[in-house]
Design a protein around this motif. Sequence first.
Motif, PDB file in Angstrom:
ATOM      1  N   PRO A  47       0.828  -1.209   0.000  1.00 26.31           N
ATOM      2  CA  PRO A  47       0.000   0.000   0.000  1.00 26.31           C
ATOM      3  C   PRO A  47       0.863   1.260   0.000  1.00 26.31           C
ATOM      4  N   ASP A  48       0.221   2.408  -0.143  1.00 23.45           N
ATOM      5  CA  ASP A  48       0.930   3.682  -0.049  1.00 23.45           C
ATOM      6  C   ASP A  48       1.116   4.120   1.394  1.00 23.45           C
ATOM      7  N   VAL A  49       0.221   3.671   2.272  1.00 24.07           N
ATOM      8  CA  VAL A  49       0.291   4.016   3.688  1.00 24.07           C
ATOM      9  C   VAL A  49      -0.494   2.979   4.480  1.00 24.07           C
ATOM     10  N   LEU A  50      -0.055   2.711   5.706  1.00 22.73           N
ATOM     11  CA  LEU A  50      -0.753   1.781   6.585  1.00 22.73           C
ATOM     12  C   LEU A  50      -1.350   2.531   7.763  1.00 22.73           C
ATOM     13  N   VAL A  51      -2.563   2.154   8.148  1.00 23.08           N
ATOM     14  CA  VAL A  51      -3.201   2.655   9.360  1.00 23.08           C
ATOM     15  C   VAL A  51      -3.423   1.440  10.250  1.00 23.08           C
ATOM     16  N   LEU A  52      -2.702   1.375  11.366  1.00 18.53           N
ATOM     17  CA  LEU A  52      -2.693   0.185  12.204  1.00 18.53           C
ATOM     18  C   LEU A  52      -3.205   0.490  13.606  1.00 18.53           C
TER      19      LEU A  52
END
Length: 242
Positions: A47-52
């Motif tokens: 992905p371009d960015v992860l939100v965890l």
Amino acid sequence: MSHTVLLAEDDRAIRNALERALTLEGYRVVAVADGVEALAQAHRNRPDVLVLDVMMPGIDGLQVCRVLRAEGDRTPVLMLTALVETADRIAGLDAGADDYVVKPFDVEEVFARLRALLRRTSPVEAAGGGAAPPAEAPRPEPDRFLEAAGLRMDPQARRAWRGTRELELTRTEFELLELLVRNADIVLDHSTIYDRIWGYDFGPGSKNLAVYVGYLRRKLDEPDAPQLIHTVRGVGYVLRED
């Protein structure tokens, strides 16, 4: 082209609400319920960015971040956490996270932080991962390296050294150190730093900047060597070698 967000959150209500909000904002969203799925998706399609989410059953957000960083994956990571103590935030930074949002959060804050992370992602970084080459002091090249207070930085390669010791920095830490090095011996106020690094000011009650400065100091400081980042009480921070 829209950016792809990999969202990992075990709370179904939060996951569904955030997935809808991000989709309406124009992101492509891959939403999963745990860390195992997050790692599988990250390996399948980067992905371009992860939100965890930090606290998930089994493999939590911190572990996901550690695994990706150990693999050389520098995709920006935004942590969602219900933990507000400084030590908890530092644990997230230690794992390699770039930023965090404390629950309950305003979705507009999530959007702003994602925009800031993506804005700082260079084309070179977006195209590749891979482990950094062995640490060694670089040879000077015209207009490439920044030097101040015993530090040397290569903004193109996103590498930094104190003396001959290479510093392992997250994206946000690198951006913050670069700003300080470029303005060595100049006191930068909180608002200026927030604007340059995050793109907006979190407000007078925020400890976000103090957390990052503290963590950066831990990586910079050496026994029997002068401290490099100094606090100017009530104003901001300055880089200088006393």
